[in-house]
Design a protein around this motif. Structure first.
Motif, mmCIF file in Angstrom:
data_model
loop_
_atom_site.group_PDB
_atom_site.id
_atom_site.type_symbol
_atom_site.label_atom_id
_atom_site.label_comp_id
_atom_site.label_asym_id
_atom_site.label_seq_id
_atom_site.Cartn_x
_atom_site.Cartn_y
_atom_site.Cartn_z
ATOM 1 N N ALA A 47 0.829 -1.209 0.000
ATOM 2 C CA ALA A 47 0.000 0.000 0.000
ATOM 3 C C ALA A 47 0.860 1.255 0.000
ATOM 4 O O ALA A 47 0.543 2.250 -0.675
ATOM 5 C CB ALA A 47 -0.933 -0.009 1.210
ATOM 6 N N ILE A 48 1.963 1.228 0.760
ATOM 7 C CA ILE A 48 2.894 2.365 0.752
ATOM 8 C C ILE A 48 3.444 2.579 -0.645
ATOM 9 O O ILE A 48 3.512 3.714 -1.157
ATOM 10 C CB ILE A 48 4.042 2.129 1.750
ATOM 11 N N THR A 49 3.816 1.481 -1.302
ATOM 12 C CA THR A 49 4.365 1.567 -2.647
ATOM 13 C C THR A 49 3.330 2.051 -3.651
ATOM 14 O O THR A 49 3.639 2.855 -4.540
ATOM 15 C CB THR A 49 4.926 0.198 -3.078
ATOM 16 N N CYS A 50 2.099 1.583 -3.539
ATOM 17 C CA CYS A 50 1.048 2.016 -4.465
ATOM 18 C C CYS A 50 0.801 3.518 -4.336
ATOM 19 O O CYS A 50 0.615 4.215 -5.343
ATOM 20 C CB CYS A 50 -0.245 1.244 -4.207
ATOM 21 N N GLY A 51 0.797 4.022 -3.105
ATOM 22 C CA GLY A 51 0.654 5.462 -2.908
ATOM 23 C C GLY A 51 1.789 6.228 -3.565
ATOM 24 O O GLY A 51 1.575 7.278 -4.199
ATOM 25 N N TYR A 52 3.008 5.687 -3.429
ATOM 26 C CA TYR A 52 4.158 6.327 -4.064
ATOM 27 C C TYR A 52 4.041 6.291 -5.590
ATOM 28 O O TYR A 52 4.311 7.288 -6.275
ATOM 29 C CB TYR A 52 5.454 5.648 -3.636
ATOM 30 N N LEU A 53 3.643 5.154 -6.144
ATOM 31 C CA LEU A 53 3.534 5.025 -7.599
ATOM 32 C C LEU A 53 2.491 5.990 -8.164
ATOM 33 O O LEU A 53 2.695 6.581 -9.229
ATOM 34 C CB LEU A 53 3.190 3.589 -7.974
ATOM 35 N N LEU A 54 1.389 6.152 -7.471
ATOM 36 C CA LEU A 54 0.355 7.089 -7.918
ATOM 37 C C LEU A 54 0.871 8.529 -7.861
ATOM 38 O O LEU A 54 0.632 9.328 -8.789
ATOM 39 C CB LEU A 54 -0.890 6.931 -7.059
ATOM 40 N N TYR A 55 1.574 8.859 -6.779
ATOM 41 C CA TYR A 55 2.189 10.189 -6.682
ATOM 42 C C TYR A 55 3.165 10.410 -7.832
ATOM 43 O O TYR A 55 3.186 11.479 -8.469
ATOM 44 C CB TYR A 55 2.902 10.328 -5.324
ATOM 45 N N ASP A 56 3.982 9.403 -8.126
ATOM 46 C CA ASP A 56 5.011 9.548 -9.156
ATOM 47 C C ASP A 56 4.396 9.651 -10.548
ATOM 48 O O ASP A 56 4.890 10.396 -11.394
ATOM 49 C CB ASP A 56 5.986 8.369 -9.082
ATOM 50 N N LEU A 57 3.335 8.901 -10.809
ATOM 51 C CA LEU A 57 2.654 9.007 -12.102
ATOM 52 C C LEU A 57 2.084 10.399 -12.296
ATOM 53 O O LEU A 57 2.160 10.967 -13.396
ATOM 54 C CB LEU A 57 1.547 7.955 -12.197
ATOM 55 N N LEU A 93 2.623 1.175 -14.131
ATOM 56 C CA LEU A 93 1.311 0.594 -14.415
ATOM 57 C C LEU A 93 1.313 -0.926 -14.221
ATOM 58 O O LEU A 93 0.347 -1.488 -13.684
ATOM 59 C CB LEU A 93 0.878 0.939 -15.845
ATOM 60 N N ALA A 94 2.408 -1.578 -14.623
ATOM 61 C CA ALA A 94 2.505 -3.030 -14.428
ATOM 62 C C ALA A 94 2.529 -3.365 -12.937
ATOM 63 O O ALA A 94 1.878 -4.325 -12.499
ATOM 64 C CB ALA A 94 3.760 -3.572 -15.119
ATOM 65 N N ALA A 95 3.268 -2.567 -12.169
ATOM 66 C CA ALA A 95 3.336 -2.802 -10.725
ATOM 67 C C ALA A 95 1.984 -2.564 -10.065
ATOM 68 O O ALA A 95 1.532 -3.363 -9.228
ATOM 69 C CB ALA A 95 4.407 -1.906 -10.107
ATOM 70 N N LEU A 96 1.304 -1.468 -10.428
ATOM 71 C CA LEU A 96 -0.006 -1.174 -9.849
ATOM 72 C C LEU A 96 -1.027 -2.251 -10.201
ATOM 73 O O LEU A 96 -1.878 -2.617 -9.378
ATOM 74 C CB LEU A 96 -0.496 0.191 -10.330
ATOM 75 N N TYR A 97 -0.954 -2.749 -11.417
ATOM 76 C CA TYR A 97 -1.858 -3.807 -11.864
ATOM 77 C C TYR A 97 -1.705 -5.051 -10.996
ATOM 78 O O TYR A 97 -2.694 -5.626 -10.519
ATOM 79 C CB TYR A 97 -1.550 -4.128 -13.329
ATOM 80 N N ALA A 98 -0.468 -5.447 -10.763
ATOM 81 C CA ALA A 98 -0.223 -6.644 -9.951
ATOM 82 C C ALA A 98 -0.525 -6.397 -8.477
ATOM 83 O O ALA A 98 -1.172 -7.219 -7.815
ATOM 84 C CB ALA A 98 1.229 -7.090 -10.123
ATOM 85 N N TYR A 99 -0.088 -5.253 -7.963
ATOM 86 C CA TYR A 99 -0.290 -4.976 -6.542
ATOM 87 C C TYR A 99 -1.759 -4.757 -6.198
ATOM 88 O O TYR A 99 -2.171 -4.935 -5.052
ATOM 89 C CB TYR A 99 0.536 -3.764 -6.123
#
Length: 263
Positions: free
Chosen positions: A90-100, A120-126
């Motif tokens: 969840a921490i990583t998903c928040g970071y990925l959304l911020y970075d996108l 996007l590949a990471a968010l899809y899997a996570y």
């Protein structure tokens, strides 16, 4: 996705945004004189990379803790207790959304198609991990790769501050970056995929269902292809630094064409 994970994703997104816009400028200007002399476009990327390093250290170290001490996840990699893993993801998903969002707002200077594909590949899997709590071991194992990010970012910091490529700190970081990147993104592929293949045909694997199986395998293949491409670029750059072939004549413009924003 449960309320707890949704709150962590949201909190992570907001926290990294605050680190980017408020904390990084203050810390960087205090500890690095060269920060204030950077052009606006590089200031944005500097702040982004500092946030990226903070995220990588938090998530990477948490990942190692889970791998070493979370027996439930290690004993049942497909359906083990996912609570700690879901928190890390969840921490990583928040970071990925911020970075996108950051990439979209600064596409002309920071945009990179490779990183959009990676995120996007990471968010899809996570998303499957957060929604269904499945594949905790494999989701956490992928996060080992974050431990290479601080070295990649430090390379960019040195270049932004105009350190010569022959400087001993630049050379040392370049060698360390290549070694760590290889260890946490390339060398881990055989044991990772060996454990993946070991689950094929088991009742636990069949219980996942086709959609989760496809999301798992396809996202992993995409991420490993990207990691292989980045490893090639890093190895080539490291070779040039060590041999001196990457040094440019005085007055020549430098180029930053590899790993512009790796995380």
């Amino acid at each position: 996705m449960e309320i707890r994970e949704l709150c962590v994703v949201t909190g992570s997104f907001v926290t990294f945004q605050l680190l980017f816009s408020g904390v990084s400028p203050v810390l960087s200007s205090t500890f690095t004189q060269g920060y204030s002399r950077l052009p606006p476009t590089k200031l944005n990327e500097w702040n982004s990379r500092l946030v990226s390093t903070i995220h990588a250290l938090i998530v990477g170290l948490f990942c190692l803790y889970i791998l070493w001490y979370d027996d439930a996840v290690n004993e049942d990699p497909v359906w083990g207790d996912p609570n700690l893993v879901k928190l890390n993801v969840a921490i990583t998903c928040g970071y990925l959304l911020y970075d996108l969002l950051l990439l979209a707002l600064n596409w002309s200077t920071m945009g990179d198609g490779f990183f959009v594909c990676h995120h996007l590949a990471a968010l899809y899997a996570y998303g499957y991990v957060l929604t269904y709590g499945l594949l905790p071991y494999f989701a956490n194992f992928r996060l080992i790769s974050e431990l290479s990010t601080p070295f990649v970012n430090q390379r960019w910091f040195f270049e932004a501050l105009s350190y010569p490529r022959s400087h001993h700190l630049v050379v040392a970081n370049g060698v360390a970056m290549a070694i760590v990147f290889f260890l946490v993104r390339i060398a881990v592929m055989p044991p990772y995929w060996a454990r993946v293949f070991a689950t094929f045909g088991t009742p636990e694997f069949e219980r996942l269902g086709l959609s989760a199986q496809v999301a798992w395998i396809v996202s992993c293949v995409c991420l490993d292809v990207l990691n292989t491409v980045w490893m090639y670029k890093i190895a080539r750059g490291c070779y040039k630094v060590i041999t001196g072939k990457g040094h440019k004549p005085k007055g020549a413009k430098s180029s930053n064409h590899t790993n512009n924003h790796t995380d």
